[in-house]
Design a protein around this motif. Structure first.
Motif, PDB file in Angstrom:
ATOM      1  N   LYS A  46     -61.707  68.829 125.906  1.00 26.84           N
ATOM      2  CA  LYS A  46     -60.765  67.742 125.632  1.00 26.84           C
ATOM      3  C   LYS A  46     -61.387  66.375 125.897  1.00 26.84           C
ATOM      4  CE  LYS A  46     -56.178  65.947 126.618  1.00 26.84           C
ATOM      5  NZ  LYS A  46     -54.917  66.129 127.351  1.00 26.84           N
ATOM      6  N   THR A  47     -62.160  66.267 126.959  1.00 28.87           N
ATOM      7  CA  THR A  47     -62.784  64.997 127.315  1.00 28.87           C
ATOM      8  C   THR A  47     -63.702  64.480 126.207  1.00 28.87           C
ATOM      9  OG1 THR A  47     -62.752  65.712 129.617  1.00 28.87           O
ATOM     10  CG2 THR A  47     -64.145  63.834 129.093  1.00 28.87           C
ATOM     11  N   SER A  48     -64.390  65.386 125.517  1.00 25.15           N
ATOM     12  CA  SER A  48     -65.350  65.012 124.472  1.00 25.15           C
ATOM     13  C   SER A  48     -64.748  65.002 123.075  1.00 25.15           C
ATOM     14  CB  SER A  48     -66.517  66.002 124.477  1.00 25.15           C
ATOM     15  OG  SER A  48     -67.101  66.076 125.746  1.00 25.15           O
ATOM     16  N   PHE A  49     -63.491  65.387 122.949  1.00 21.68           N
ATOM     17  CA  PHE A  49     -62.908  65.589 121.622  1.00 21.68           C
ATOM     18  C   PHE A  49     -62.884  64.326 120.761  1.00 21.68           C
ATOM     19  CE2 PHE A  49     -59.546  66.008 118.478  1.00 21.68           C
ATOM     20  CZ  PHE A  49     -59.912  67.200 117.869  1.00 21.68           C
ATOM     21  N   LYS A  50     -62.479  63.210 121.320  1.00 25.28           N
ATOM     22  CA  LYS A  50     -62.362  61.987 120.517  1.00 25.28           C
ATOM     23  C   LYS A  50     -63.703  61.579 119.913  1.00 25.28           C
ATOM     24  CE  LYS A  50     -58.314  60.056 122.820  1.00 25.28           C
ATOM     25  NZ  LYS A  50     -57.787  58.951 123.625  1.00 25.28           N
ATOM     26  N   MET A  51     -64.762  61.633 120.701  1.00 24.54           N
ATOM     27  CA  MET A  51     -66.087  61.259 120.192  1.00 24.54           C
ATOM     28  C   MET A  51     -66.574  62.295 119.177  1.00 24.54           C
ATOM     29  SD  MET A  51     -67.782  58.725 120.425  1.00 24.54           S
ATOM     30  CE  MET A  51     -69.260  58.169 119.705  1.00 24.54           C
ATOM     31  N   PHE A  52     -66.337  63.567 119.471  1.00 27.75           N
ATOM     32  CA  PHE A  52     -66.680  64.628 118.531  1.00 27.75           C
ATOM     33  C   PHE A  52     -66.019  64.364 117.185  1.00 27.75           C
ATOM     34  CE2 PHE A  52     -64.496  68.245 116.578  1.00 27.75           C
ATOM     35  CZ  PHE A  52     -65.566  68.870 115.954  1.00 27.75           C
ATOM     36  N   TRP A  53     -64.735  64.014 117.200  1.00 25.48           N
ATOM     37  CA  TRP A  53     -63.974  63.855 115.961  1.00 25.48           C
ATOM     38  C   TRP A  53     -64.560  62.747 115.088  1.00 25.48           C
ATOM     39  CZ3 TRP A  53     -60.599  67.045 113.849  1.00 25.48           C
ATOM     40  CH2 TRP A  53     -59.907  66.615 112.717  1.00 25.48           C
ATOM     41  N   VAL A  54     -64.940  61.638 115.681  1.00 21.70           N
ATOM     42  CA  VAL A  54     -65.529  60.521 114.925  1.00 21.70           C
ATOM     43  C   VAL A  54     -66.801  60.997 114.220  1.00 21.70           C
ATOM     44  CG1 VAL A  54     -66.643  58.261 115.138  1.00 21.70           C
ATOM     45  CG2 VAL A  54     -64.531  58.746 116.394  1.00 21.70           C
ATOM     46  N   THR A  55     -67.669  61.681 114.943  1.00 21.07           N
ATOM     47  CA  THR A  55     -68.917  62.190 114.376  1.00 21.07           C
ATOM     48  C   THR A  55     -68.648  63.256 113.314  1.00 21.07           C
ATOM     49  OG1 THR A  55     -70.016  61.760 116.475  1.00 21.07           O
ATOM     50  CG2 THR A  55     -71.139  63.242 114.963  1.00 21.07           C
ATOM     51  N   PHE A  56     -67.738  64.161 113.602  1.00 14.17           N
ATOM     52  CA  PHE A  56     -67.366  65.244 112.695  1.00 14.17           C
ATOM     53  C   PHE A  56     -66.882  64.700 111.353  1.00 14.17           C
ATOM     54  CE2 PHE A  56     -63.944  68.570 111.752  1.00 14.17           C
ATOM     55  CZ  PHE A  56     -64.828  69.568 111.345  1.00 14.17           C
ATOM     56  N   ARG A  57     -65.938  63.790 111.379  1.00  9.16           N
ATOM     57  CA  ARG A  57     -65.395  63.220 110.139  1.00  9.16           C
ATOM     58  C   ARG A  57     -66.456  62.424 109.387  1.00  9.16           C
ATOM     59  NH1 ARG A  57     -59.812  63.019 108.937  1.00  9.16           N
ATOM     60  NH2 ARG A  57     -60.698  62.413 106.938  1.00  9.16           N
ATOM     61  N   LYS A  59     -69.751  62.946 109.405  1.00  8.48           N
ATOM     62  CA  LYS A  59     -70.690  63.887 108.782  1.00  8.48           C
ATOM     63  C   LYS A  59     -70.084  64.548 107.552  1.00  8.48           C
ATOM     64  CE  LYS A  59     -73.576  64.907 112.736  1.00  8.48           C
ATOM     65  NZ  LYS A  59     -74.126  65.912 113.632  1.00  8.48           N
ATOM     66  N   ILE A  60     -68.805  64.864 107.613  1.00 10.23           N
ATOM     67  CA  ILE A  60     -68.126  65.465 106.453  1.00 10.23           C
ATOM     68  C   ILE A  60     -68.101  64.474 105.296  1.00 10.23           C
ATOM     69  CG2 ILE A  60     -65.876  66.247 105.608  1.00 10.23           C
ATOM     70  CD1 ILE A  60     -65.535  67.630 108.369  1.00 10.23           C
ATOM     71  N   GLU A  61     -67.808  63.218 105.579  1.00 13.11           N
ATOM     72  CA  GLU A  61     -67.818  62.190 104.535  1.00 13.11           C
ATOM     73  C   GLU A  61     -69.222  62.044 103.949  1.00 13.11           C
ATOM     74  OE1 GLU A  61     -66.537  57.538 103.775  1.00 13.11           O
ATOM     75  OE2 GLU A  61     -66.479  58.334 105.828  1.00 13.11           O
ATOM     76  N   ASP A  62     -70.249  62.107 104.800  1.00  8.28           N
ATOM     77  CA  ASP A  62     -71.635  61.952 104.342  1.00  8.28           C
ATOM     78  C   ASP A  62     -72.068  63.031 103.351  1.00  8.28           C
ATOM     79  OD1 ASP A  62     -71.868  59.709 105.932  1.00  8.28           O
ATOM     80  OD2 ASP A  62     -73.052  60.707 107.500  1.00  8.28           O
ATOM     81  N   VAL A  63     -71.478  64.237 103.448  1.00 11.07           N
ATOM     82  CA  VAL A  63     -71.845  65.318 102.518  1.00 11.07           C
ATOM     83  C   VAL A  63     -70.921  65.370 101.303  1.00 11.07           C
ATOM     84  CG1 VAL A  63     -72.975  66.708 104.284  1.00 11.07           C
ATOM     85  CG2 VAL A  63     -70.553  67.134 103.741  1.00 11.07           C
ATOM     86  N   GLY A  64     -70.060  64.355 101.158  1.00 12.85           N
ATOM     87  CA  GLY A  64     -69.194  64.288  99.982  1.00 12.85           C
ATOM     88  C   GLY A  64     -67.779  64.752 100.214  1.00 12.85           C
ATOM     89  N   GLY A  65     -67.445  65.059 101.459  1.00  8.71           N
ATOM     90  CA  GLY A  65     -66.090  65.489 101.792  1.00  8.71           C
ATOM     91  C   GLY A  65     -65.136  64.313 101.857  1.00  8.71           C
ATOM     92  N   PRO A  66     -63.916  64.571 102.302  1.00  7.20           N
ATOM     93  CA  PRO A  66     -62.918  63.500 102.374  1.00  7.20           C
ATOM     94  C   PRO A  66     -63.391  62.342 103.253  1.00  7.20           C
ATOM     95  CG  PRO A  66     -61.913  65.645 102.791  1.00  7.20           C
ATOM     96  CD  PRO A  66     -63.394  65.857 102.753  1.00  7.20           C
ATOM     97  N   PRO A  67     -63.110  61.111 102.850  1.00  4.59           N
ATOM     98  CA  PRO A  67     -63.486  59.952 103.673  1.00  4.59           C
ATOM     99  C   PRO A  67     -62.892  60.067 105.076  1.00  4.59           C
ATOM    100  CG  PRO A  67     -62.691  59.256 101.514  1.00  4.59           C
ATOM    101  CD  PRO A  67     -62.434  60.723 101.617  1.00  4.59           C
ATOM    102  N   ALA A  68     -63.583  59.526 106.046  1.00  4.44           N
ATOM    103  CA  ALA A  68     -63.152  59.616 107.442  1.00  4.44           C
ATOM    104  C   ALA A  68     -61.753  59.046 107.659  1.00  4.44           C
ATOM    105  CB  ALA A  68     -64.163  58.912 108.342  1.00  4.44           C
TER     106      ALA A  68
END
Length: 149
Positions: A46-57, A59-68
Motif C-alpha cells: 500500500k505504501t508504494s502503490f501511488k508511485m507504482f500506479w504513476v509508473t504503471f499507467r 508505461k502502458i501509455e508508452d506502448v500504445g495503451g490508454p493514456p494515463a
C-alpha cells in the motif's frame, strides 16, 4: 458476520480499476495490501502503490495503451465472487488494450481490499485463441475434460 461491506468494496475496486482511478483504489486498500503478478517485479504494498500506479499507467501509455489520464482503462469480465468465511474473493479476466490481458483474483475482508494477484499475457492483436480454427474443440485447460458431441 455479514460480508456486505466486502462485496461493496470489491464492486468499488472493480469500478475503480476499469476507470483507472488510483485514488479510489487506494482508499479501499487495507494497510497490509499487496498487488502482485507483473513479471520481474516485487509485490507492491500500500505504501508504494501511488508511485507504482504513476509508473504503471505511464508505461502502458508508452506502448500504445490508454493514456494515463484516460478513465477508460481496463475491461473486467467473467467475474466470479465467492464467500470464504469472513473473506470475499473475486476472480475473472482483465484486459488493457495494447498492453495485456490475463486473470485476476482479489480478496476483501471487513470492507477493505487485502490483496490483488494477476497473471499477464502480453497484448497481441493477432492472437484470438477463442476464435482460432486450431483451438476449436480443444480443452482450454488440459486438466479438465470436455464432452464432445
Amino acid at each position: 458476520m455479514s460480508n456486505d461491506k466486502s462485496f461493496d468494496a470489491l464492486d468499488a475496486d472493480s469500478d475503480a480499476w476499469t476507470k483507472g482511478d488510483s485514488a479510489k483504489i487506494y482508499n479501499l486498500l487495507e494497510d497490509s495490501y499487496t498487488f502482485s503478478g507483473l513479471p520481474n517485479m516485487r509485490p507492491v504494498d500500500k505504501t508504494s502503490f501511488k508511485m507504482f500506479w504513476v509508473t504503471f499507467r505511464s508505461k502502458i501509455e508508452d506502448v500504445g495503451g490508454p493514456p494515463a489520464v484516460s478513465s477508460d482503462f481496463m475491461v473486467l469480465k467473467n467475474s466470479i465472487l465467492k464467500e470464504l468465511g469472513d473473506y470475499v474473493v473475486e476472480s475473472g479476466n482483465w484486459e488493457v488494450r495494447k498492453f495485456g490481458r490475463g486473470l485476476y483474483m482479489t480478496a476483501a475482508m471487513n470492507g477493505k481490499i487485502l490483496w490483488k494477484e494477476i497473471t499477464i499475457d502480453p497484448w497481441d492483436e493477432e492472437k484470438e485463441t477463442s476464435n482460432s480454427d486450431e483451438n476449436k474443440g480443444k480443452d482450454r485447460i488440459s486438466s479438465l475434460y470436455t464432452i464432445k458431441e
